[in-house]
Design a protein around this motif. Structure first.
Motif, PDB file in Angstrom:
ATOM      1  N   LYS A 282      64.314  -0.027  57.091  1.00 11.87           N
ATOM      2  CA  LYS A 282      64.452   1.235  57.843  1.00 11.87           C
ATOM      3  C   LYS A 282      63.549   1.233  59.059  1.00 11.87           C
ATOM      4  CE  LYS A 282      65.447   3.938  53.664  1.00 11.87           C
ATOM      5  NZ  LYS A 282      64.861   4.882  52.694  1.00 11.87           N
ATOM      6  N   GLY A 283      62.312   0.752  58.877  1.00 11.62           N
ATOM      7  CA  GLY A 283      61.387   0.688  59.998  1.00 11.62           C
ATOM      8  C   GLY A 283      61.828  -0.311  61.040  1.00 11.62           C
ATOM      9  N   LEU A 284      62.401  -1.410  60.594  1.00  4.85           N
ATOM     10  CA  LEU A 284      62.862  -2.460  61.504  1.00  4.85           C
ATOM     11  C   LEU A 284      64.010  -1.974  62.365  1.00  4.85           C
ATOM     12  CD1 LEU A 284      61.894  -5.413  61.806  1.00  4.85           C
ATOM     13  CD2 LEU A 284      63.815  -6.097  60.363  1.00  4.85           C
ATOM     14  N   ARG A 285      64.838  -1.112  61.798  1.00  2.00           N
ATOM     15  CA  ARG A 285      66.023  -0.620  62.518  1.00  2.00           C
ATOM     16  C   ARG A 285      65.708   0.527  63.460  1.00  2.00           C
ATOM     17  NH1 ARG A 285      70.325  -0.446  57.455  1.00  2.00           N
ATOM     18  NH2 ARG A 285      71.407  -2.382  57.926  1.00  2.00           N
ATOM     19  N   SER A 286      64.596   1.229  63.194  1.00  2.00           N
ATOM     20  CA  SER A 286      64.281   2.429  63.981  1.00  2.00           C
ATOM     21  C   SER A 286      63.667   2.083  65.335  1.00  2.00           C
ATOM     22  CB  SER A 286      63.322   3.318  63.213  1.00  2.00           C
ATOM     23  OG  SER A 286      62.119   2.648  62.941  1.00  2.00           O
TER      24      SER A 286
ATOM     25  N   GLN B 148      48.835 -13.024  47.713  1.00  2.00           N
ATOM     26  CA  GLN B 148      48.676 -14.022  48.763  1.00  2.00           C
ATOM     27  C   GLN B 148      49.942 -14.090  49.616  1.00  2.00           C
ATOM     28  OE1 GLN B 148      45.711 -15.926  49.036  1.00  2.00           O
ATOM     29  NE2 GLN B 148      45.017 -14.450  47.499  1.00  2.00           N
ATOM     30  N   GLY B 149      49.814 -14.715  50.800  1.00  2.00           N
ATOM     31  CA  GLY B 149      50.982 -14.901  51.648  1.00  2.00           C
ATOM     32  C   GLY B 149      50.926 -14.042  52.890  1.00  2.00           C
ATOM     33  N   SER B 150      52.086 -13.805  53.477  1.00  2.00           N
ATOM     34  CA  SER B 150      52.152 -13.048  54.735  1.00  2.00           C
ATOM     35  C   SER B 150      53.345 -12.112  54.723  1.00  2.00           C
ATOM     36  CB  SER B 150      52.272 -14.020  55.921  1.00  2.00           C
ATOM     37  OG  SER B 150      53.445 -14.799  55.794  1.00  2.00           O
ATOM     38  N   TYR B 151      53.238 -11.070  55.542  1.00  2.00           N
ATOM     39  CA  TYR B 151      54.331 -10.107  55.633  1.00  2.00           C
ATOM     40  C   TYR B 151      54.191  -9.287  56.905  1.00  2.00           C
ATOM     41  CZ  TYR B 151      50.665  -7.112  53.655  1.00  2.00           C
ATOM     42  OH  TYR B 151      49.474  -6.449  53.416  1.00  2.00           O
ATOM     43  N   ASP B 152      55.328  -8.844  57.399  1.00  2.00           N
ATOM     44  CA  ASP B 152      55.382  -7.944  58.536  1.00  2.00           C
ATOM     45  C   ASP B 152      54.841  -6.586  58.096  1.00  2.00           C
ATOM     46  OD1 ASP B 152      56.705  -5.808  60.242  1.00  2.00           O
ATOM     47  OD2 ASP B 152      57.447  -7.596  61.278  1.00  2.00           O
TER      48      ASP B 152
ATOM     49  N   ILE C 119      71.763  -9.914  48.720  1.00  2.00           N
ATOM     50  CA  ILE C 119      72.164 -10.238  50.081  1.00  2.00           C
ATOM     51  C   ILE C 119      72.776  -9.007  50.721  1.00  2.00           C
ATOM     52  CG2 ILE C 119      73.700 -11.710  51.454  1.00  2.00           C
ATOM     53  CD1 ILE C 119      73.606 -13.588  48.840  1.00  2.00           C
ATOM     54  N   GLU C 120      72.329  -8.704  51.931  1.00  2.00           N
ATOM     55  CA  GLU C 120      72.832  -7.560  52.684  1.00  2.00           C
ATOM     56  C   GLU C 120      73.325  -8.077  54.042  1.00  2.00           C
ATOM     57  OE1 GLU C 120      74.299  -4.831  53.730  1.00  2.00           O
ATOM     58  OE2 GLU C 120      72.934  -3.531  52.628  1.00  2.00           O
ATOM     59  N   PRO C 121      74.620  -8.486  54.119  1.00  2.00           N
ATOM     60  CA  PRO C 121      75.109  -9.095  55.351  1.00  2.00           C
ATOM     61  C   PRO C 121      75.026  -8.183  56.578  1.00  2.00           C
ATOM     62  CG  PRO C 121      76.611  -9.539  53.544  1.00  2.00           C
ATOM     63  CD  PRO C 121      75.633  -8.507  53.060  1.00  2.00           C
ATOM     64  N   GLU C 122      75.232  -6.877  56.379  1.00  2.00           N
ATOM     65  CA  GLU C 122      75.189  -5.960  57.516  1.00  2.00           C
ATOM     66  C   GLU C 122      73.825  -5.992  58.202  1.00  2.00           C
ATOM     67  OE1 GLU C 122      75.414  -1.172  58.389  1.00  2.00           O
ATOM     68  OE2 GLU C 122      76.439  -1.955  56.616  1.00  2.00           O
ATOM     69  N   ALA C 123      72.763  -6.117  57.402  1.00  2.00           N
ATOM     70  CA  ALA C 123      71.401  -6.186  57.948  1.00  2.00           C
ATOM     71  C   ALA C 123      70.922  -7.625  58.102  1.00  2.00           C
ATOM     72  CB  ALA C 123      70.442  -5.425  57.031  1.00  2.00           C
ATOM     73  N   ARG C 124      71.791  -8.586  57.736  1.00  2.00           N
ATOM     74  CA  ARG C 124      71.429 -10.019  57.784  1.00  2.00           C
ATOM     75  C   ARG C 124      70.140 -10.266  56.999  1.00  2.00           C
ATOM     76  NH1 ARG C 124      74.150 -12.894  61.740  1.00  2.00           N
ATOM     77  NH2 ARG C 124      72.374 -14.232  62.242  1.00  2.00           N
ATOM     78  N   MET C 125      70.074  -9.637  55.825  1.00  2.00           N
ATOM     79  CA  MET C 125      68.869  -9.692  55.001  1.00  2.00           C
ATOM     80  C   MET C 125      69.160 -10.326  53.643  1.00  2.00           C
ATOM     81  SD  MET C 125      66.289  -6.569  53.835  1.00  2.00           S
ATOM     82  CE  MET C 125      67.406  -5.762  52.668  1.00  2.00           C
TER      83      MET C 125
END
Length: 368
Positions: free
Chosen positions: A364-368, A5-9, A328-334
């Motif tokens: 990876k897809g978000l950055r491309s 259940q829920g949502s996702y990109d 936490i991945e600060p470089e990707a703000r994730m």
């Protein structure tokens, strides 16, 4: 395949698929959230609240995340430090004079956050964990097991009382109250250190690993060579009402993946999320400064500790007994969070890592 259940990109389809795979393998229930720039790109859940699989896991189901709670307690200390109310280089006894007893006058606040204070074991009865004055008085009177700052040993239960009492001495508020008012409240994060009765109906009890019962203890998470001499915490302790009500700020936080990822997005996003600033960029960066690198005397494995967080290459975070994790991945703000009610044997548990890697696929897809 398990129903998720829920949502996702769409770029992050690997994440719900990874959660479904864990449920298909026999896990009872869990939730996963991935936040980028302080907003959810994944917010999913599945499975069941109970071992009998009669109550579905819901959007607002919460669970004890065990040591993931440490990252929330650390956040409280970092906020205080950033506001100039707490000096991380100061002796703990500056704020808590009784703590100087038994050779601890040289213990610094940063030693508490980095597991180098020399007080790794809880040596009192489990019931004493539920009484804050008794628990902190016991720790204040204890002698360190090593020269503070010279070695690290995971303070699995004690760290929260040590940091939490410093917070209380400075603010006059319990760490649970401080967290609620200064962190969770402003962010609208559904995370609790000290759970009130109104939330009991939402709790998914911890389920021990297959072939284990509720007497399964946290000491099983440690290597035999470095077994703790302290009091073992059992699954049944964590499932008790007394545990929920108490503030055990190293191990008794209740939340879901959404709330964990939201709160720790503060650290991923330079101190501010959704227009709410809790820390400066410098205040966040301070947490990642290495305090210790080497073998942990309790865990029996190499570690790197910052201030309240484990350091793993360019990522930071921590996991909890039973499998819950935040990274936490600060470089990707994730920020990636996974919480579950299903324990597995620690040596065999790679679930959190699998979830994090699936999130990187989406990134990876978000950055491309």
């Amino acid at each position: 395949m398990a129903d998720i259940q829920g949502s996702y990109d769409d770029l992050f389809t690997a994440v719900p698929s990874a959660l479904a795979a864990l449920l298909d393998e026999g896990d009872v229930g869990g939730s996963v959230a991935v936040f980028v720039d302080g907003e959810p790109v994944v917010d999913v859940w599945g499975g069941y609240v109970d071992a009998g699989r009669t109550v579905p896991w819901g959007r607002d189901t919460i669970v004890n995340v065990w040591s993931v709670t440490k990252t929330m307690t650390a956040l409280c200390a970092l906020v205080l430090a950033d506001r100039g109310e707490l000096d991380l280089e100061a002796p703990v006894a500056r704020y808590w004079p009784e703590f100087a007893a038994a050779g601890k006058d040289g213990v610094l606040v940063r030693h508490l956050l980095a597991h180098t204070a020399g007080l790794p074991d809880w040596e009192g009865p489990v019931d004493e964990l539920y009484d804050w004055p008794s628990a902190t008085a016991r720790l204040a009177g204890q002698a360190p097991q090593w020269e503070p700052g010279s070695a690290a040993g995971y303070h699995s239960v004690t760290q929260g009382f040590l940091v939490g009492e410093v917070v209380r001495r400075i603010t006059g508020r319990s760490v649970g109250q401080y967290f609620a008012e200064e962190v969770a409240g402003p962010l609208a994060a559904d995370f609790h250190i000290g759970l009130s009765a109104e939330h009991d109906h939402r709790v998914a009890p911890t389920v021990p690993p297959p072939s284990r019962d509720e007497d399964y203890s946290a000491s099983a998470a440690r290597s035999d060579a470095n077994a703790s001499t302290g009091t073992a915490i059992r699954v049944r302790d964590g499932n008790s009402v007394a545990w929920r009500r108490a503030q055990i700020p190293a191990a008794s936080g209740f939340g879901n993946a959404r709330s964990v990822a939201l709160a720790q997005s503060v650290m991923a996003c330079g101190g501010a999320v959704r227009g709410v600033r809790l820390l400066s960029q410098g205040g966040c960066d301070r947490a990642w400064v290495e305090q210790f690198s080497g073998e942990d005397r309790i865990l029996g494995m190499p570690v790197r500790y910052g201030l309240g967080y484990g350091l793993f290459g360019s990522t930071y975070g921590w996991g909890g007994w039973g499998g819950s994790l935040v990274m936490i991945e600060p470089e990707a703000r994730m920020a990636v969070a996974y919480v579950t009610n299903q324990m597995r044997e620690p040596a065999e548990d790679q679930r959190g890592l699998e979830i994090v890697m699936s999130a990187y696929d989406g990134l990876k897809g978000l950055r491309s």
